[in-house]
Design a protein around this motif. Sequence first.
Motif, mmCIF file in Angstrom:
data_model
loop_
_atom_site.group_PDB
_atom_site.id
_atom_site.type_symbol
_atom_site.label_atom_id
_atom_site.label_comp_id
_atom_site.label_asym_id
_atom_site.label_seq_id
_atom_site.Cartn_x
_atom_site.Cartn_y
_atom_site.Cartn_z
ATOM 1 N N UNK A 36 0.737 -1.228 -0.029
ATOM 2 C CA UNK A 36 -0.014 -0.122 0.041
ATOM 3 C C UNK A 36 0.723 1.355 -0.002
ATOM 4 N N UNK A 37 2.095 0.920 -0.056
ATOM 5 C CA UNK A 37 3.040 2.260 0.050
ATOM 6 C C UNK A 37 3.475 2.772 -1.275
ATOM 7 N N UNK A 38 3.390 2.245 -2.265
ATOM 8 C CA UNK A 38 3.743 2.515 -3.654
ATOM 9 C C UNK A 38 3.059 3.433 -4.346
ATOM 10 N N UNK A 39 1.704 3.656 -4.021
ATOM 11 C CA UNK A 39 1.059 4.745 -4.758
ATOM 12 C C UNK A 39 1.576 6.022 -4.989
ATOM 13 N N UNK A 40 1.772 6.827 -5.977
ATOM 14 C CA UNK A 40 2.514 7.920 -6.268
ATOM 15 C C UNK A 40 4.100 7.919 -6.183
ATOM 16 N N UNK A 41 4.713 6.695 -5.970
ATOM 17 C CA UNK A 41 6.050 6.678 -6.287
ATOM 18 C C UNK A 41 6.414 6.812 -7.542
ATOM 19 N N UNK A 42 7.440 7.335 -7.845
ATOM 20 C CA UNK A 42 8.026 7.393 -9.187
ATOM 21 C C UNK A 42 8.731 6.181 -9.464
ATOM 22 N N UNK A 43 9.602 6.095 -10.571
ATOM 23 C CA UNK A 43 10.247 4.869 -10.804
ATOM 24 C C UNK A 43 11.229 4.826 -9.779
ATOM 25 N N UNK A 44 11.035 3.979 -8.845
ATOM 26 C CA UNK A 44 12.137 3.985 -7.974
ATOM 27 C C UNK A 44 13.032 2.836 -8.255
ATOM 28 N N UNK A 45 13.070 1.976 -9.076
ATOM 29 C CA UNK A 45 13.763 0.912 -9.377
ATOM 30 C C UNK A 45 15.191 1.457 -9.651
ATOM 31 N N UNK A 46 15.266 2.661 -10.078
ATOM 32 C CA UNK A 46 16.555 3.325 -10.651
ATOM 33 C C UNK A 46 17.352 4.023 -9.480
ATOM 34 N N UNK A 192 17.211 14.680 -3.781
ATOM 35 C CA UNK A 192 17.917 13.828 -4.847
ATOM 36 C C UNK A 192 16.850 12.840 -5.228
ATOM 37 N N UNK A 193 15.780 12.288 -4.561
ATOM 38 C CA UNK A 193 14.950 11.332 -5.074
ATOM 39 C C UNK A 193 13.382 11.768 -4.898
ATOM 40 N N UNK A 194 13.215 12.997 -4.380
ATOM 41 C CA UNK A 194 11.905 13.590 -4.338
ATOM 42 C C UNK A 194 11.103 13.060 -3.127
ATOM 43 N N UNK A 195 9.941 13.878 -3.044
ATOM 44 C CA UNK A 195 9.343 14.105 -1.695
ATOM 45 C C UNK A 195 8.436 12.860 -1.455
ATOM 46 N N UNK A 196 8.113 12.024 -2.338
ATOM 47 C CA UNK A 196 7.613 10.862 -2.403
ATOM 48 C C UNK A 196 8.483 9.664 -1.737
ATOM 49 N N UNK A 197 9.602 9.621 -2.087
ATOM 50 C CA UNK A 197 10.649 8.708 -1.553
ATOM 51 C C UNK A 197 10.908 9.153 -0.167
ATOM 52 N N UNK A 198 11.073 10.375 -0.036
ATOM 53 C CA UNK A 198 11.491 10.851 1.313
ATOM 54 C C UNK A 198 10.394 10.566 2.349
#
Length: 342
Positions: A36-46, A192-198
Motif C-alpha cells: 500500500x505504500x507504492x502509490x504515487x512513487x516515481x520509478x524507484x527501481x533506478x 535527490x529522489x523526491x518528496x514521495x521517496x522521502x
Amino acid sequence: MNIAVIAVEGSLLSAIAGLADLFWITNQALRAPPSGSTEGLPNHTQIFFSTTIVSADGKSPRAAQGRSIPVDCSFDELGPCDIALVTGMALGPDHLPPVSNSIEKAAEWLRTRHKQGTVVGGACAGTFIVGEAGLLDGRRCTTTWWLHHAFKRRFPKARPVWGTAVEEQDRVITTGGPLSWIDLALHVIKRTAGPEIAKLAADVSVADTLPMPQMIYAPRGYVNAADPLLLQAEEIIRHAGPGMTAEALAGALNLSERTLHRRLKDLTNESPKGFMTRVRIEMACVLLETPGASVKQVAQQCGYGDETAFRRAFIQLTGMTPADYRRWAVGRRLRTEQREFE
C-alpha cells in the motif's frame, strides 16, 4: 547516489552509523515497499543510495565515547562523490567544537569537493566543520540552538538563522541538534529522489518528514540574551499594543530605522519586522502553555489585533497552528511528569 559520511576524532558514532543505516533502510524499502505504500512513487527501481564512511587517512578515529569508528577508505581513496555529510561531535573543554588537525583536514576536503560540485551537509556541531571550510560565508545556515552564539562569533561572515531545523543554500545543507542527522538524511533523500521517496523513508523509519523548528525547544528569549539592545527591544515589544511598527520600535530605542535594521541584521540576521514577529510568537508559546487563555486572547496579548494574522505568523515560525502547539506542549509536559512519577 554516492554519499560520503565523514568521520573525525570525536564524531558521534550513532550519527555516522545512523546515516548509513537510514540510507540503507531507504534502499530496502524501495526494493520491497510495504503493501500500500507504492502509490504515487516515481520509478524507484533506478534509485539507490550508496554510503561510504571516510576519514582523512583511512584509519579509524575514536568516537565521542572512545569507541573506534569503522572506516571504509581515506579521502584520497574515495571515488566520485555526490554528497558529503559530516555529523555532530564531542565538544572540547570549553564546551565548543574543537579545531583539531582531523577537523582541519576534513574542512579542506569539503571545500575542494564542494568546488567540484558535491553537495555538502553538516548536522549539529558538524556545521562548525562546514564553517571552517568557508562554505557558510554569506550563506543562510543553522546550527544547534545552544551553539548559536558561539557559531556567530566563530563565523562572522555566515548568516545563521535562529531556531530553524534545516537550511540549504548553494548546495550547502545545515541542520541543528545531536539527532538532526535524521533531518539531514531525509532532506538529502527529498532533494535527490523526491518528496514521495522521502516520505516512504520517513514512514518506514517512523520519523517526521517535516522537522520541528528548534525555537520551540530553546528557552524563550535565548537568542536575545546575547545583546543589551535585543533585550531592550524585546521588552518594548512585549508591552506594545497591536499595530506597533518598525519605525515606532526604532524611535523607542532612540535609533533611526536604518540603524535599527542594520543592528538587527548584524545581531540576529532578522529584519525589524521579523524580530518583532519572533518575539511576539515566543510570547505566545509561553501563554499557550498556560491553561485558560483562548487563542484569540493570546493573540491580543501578543500585539495582534487580527487573529488570522496571528495564526499565519505562528504557523510560519513553529510549523503548527496555535491550537496544535498547545496540544503538543501540554502532551509533552504530561509525558515528562508521568516519567518522573514512575
